[in-house]
Design a protein around this motif. Structure first.
Motif, PDB file in Angstrom:
ATOM      1  N   UNK A 233       0.779  -1.226   0.000  1.00 43.78           N
ATOM      2  CA  UNK A 233       0.000   0.000   0.000  1.00 43.78           C
ATOM      3  C   UNK A 233       0.811   1.276   0.000  1.00 43.78           C
ATOM      4  N   UNK A 234       2.109   1.179  -0.276  1.00 46.89           N
ATOM      5  CA  UNK A 234       2.968   2.361  -0.299  1.00 46.89           C
ATOM      6  C   UNK A 234       3.800   2.392  -1.580  1.00 46.89           C
ATOM      7  N   UNK A 235       4.234   3.593  -1.958  1.00 42.90           N
ATOM      8  CA  UNK A 235       5.126   3.720  -3.106  1.00 42.90           C
ATOM      9  C   UNK A 235       6.473   3.112  -2.737  1.00 42.90           C
ATOM     10  N   UNK A 236       6.907   2.140  -3.530  1.00 48.08           N
ATOM     11  CA  UNK A 236       8.176   1.459  -3.254  1.00 48.08           C
ATOM     12  C   UNK A 236       9.255   1.848  -4.244  1.00 48.08           C
ATOM     13  N   UNK A 237       8.965   2.767  -5.128  1.00 52.70           N
ATOM     14  CA  UNK A 237       9.958   3.212  -6.095  1.00 52.70           C
ATOM     15  C   UNK A 237       9.285   3.719  -7.350  1.00 52.70           C
ATOM     16  N   UNK A 238       9.980   4.587  -8.073  1.00 48.51           N
ATOM     17  CA  UNK A 238       9.513   5.097  -9.363  1.00 48.51           C
ATOM     18  C   UNK A 238      10.662   4.979 -10.350  1.00 48.51           C
TER      19      UNK A 238
END
Length: 262
Positions: A233-238
């Motif tokens: 549920x979280x941004x883990x990378x872009x």
């Protein structure tokens, strides 16, 4: 002395506002021991005129994020702005109008009306809204998607790839602020999938469309300008303009629990 504009001030004319801004998105399902944090404080900005893929392990929250960004579901907390419009302050009727007029959808199932021709399916949103179609834009979309020779055909007379092209044309006809795709190539073979992904890429490069797509396929994500990775549920990378190999490596790491939060 130069001062920064106020948070709600208009964007300077030389800067195009983001297509999507999400701040602090939180979404939970269930309660007690069955409580699941589908989204846990997601912050995300998607530039206009870009192709963005959202990826992550099963249960990472990617479909929930897509639905909240598109106004199909409401977050418990946080805000979403699409094309400068704040979704979280709209009631259900306003959300329906916004989705119809400013947001395009392409799903794994083509969602075409079997009794209508391709042309009638493409123009259906305008018929339902009682509005006239911009014929110049309609011809431009039909030409770019290679549908000119198939407009009189009904869905049963079209291949899977042609049906998905009709769905994409229908989504593009309203000139949406964002076109959302939920596994848009999930029901297609490899060759047809590549064809549809090239068409989405063309809509970005030639029609200046913003495309946000959820996919589990690194090959599909390889067509995107940017890949947003989710975990728990979280941004883990872009990833910016990543190769298929880079996408595969990051997904493997996420599945193994080796998450490096951005």
């Amino acid at each position: 002395m130069t001062t920064s504009p106020a948070p709600n001030a208009p964007y300077p004319p030389t800067h195009k506002p983001p297509a999507i801004e999400a701040v602090g998105l939180t979404k939970t399902y269930g309660s007690g021991e069955t409580l699941v944090h589908a989204l846990n404080g997601v912050n995300l900005t998607i530039p206009a005129g870009k192709f963005v893929a959202i990826m992550g392990p099963s249960g990472s929250g990617k479909s929930t994020l897509l639905h909240c960004l598109a106004g199909l579901d409401r977050a418990d907390q946080g805000g979403v702005r699409v094309g400068g419009m704040e979704l979280t302050t709209l009631n259900d009727n306003q959300l329906t109008k916004l989705r119809r007029e400013h947001i395009g959808f392409v799903f794994q199932a083509f969602n075409l009306v079997p009794t209508l021709t391709a042309a009638e399916n493409i123009q259906l949103p305008f018929a339902l809204a009682g509005k006239k179609v911009d014929q110049g834009w309609y011809q431009n979309v039909v030409h770019n998607l290679g549908l000119a020779e198939r407009l009189s055909h009904k869905p049963s007379q079209l291949s899977g790839g042609q049906q998905q092209r009709v769905a994409i044309a229908r989504a593009l006809l309203t000139r949406p602020a964002v076109l959302f795709g939920d596994e848009p190539t999930g029901n297609l073979d490899t060759v047809t999938s590549a064809e549809v992904l090239r068409l989405l890429r063309t809509s970005v490069d030639q029609l200046n469309q913003t495309v946000v797509m959820v996919t589990h396929d690194p090959v599909a994500a390889g067509y995107a300008d940017q890949v947003v990775l989710l975990a728990d549920g979280q941004i883990a990378g872009i990833l910016q303009h990543p190769t298929i190999e880079q996408i595969t490596q990051r997904l493997t790491a996420l599945r193994e629990g080796a998450v490096n939060h951005a």
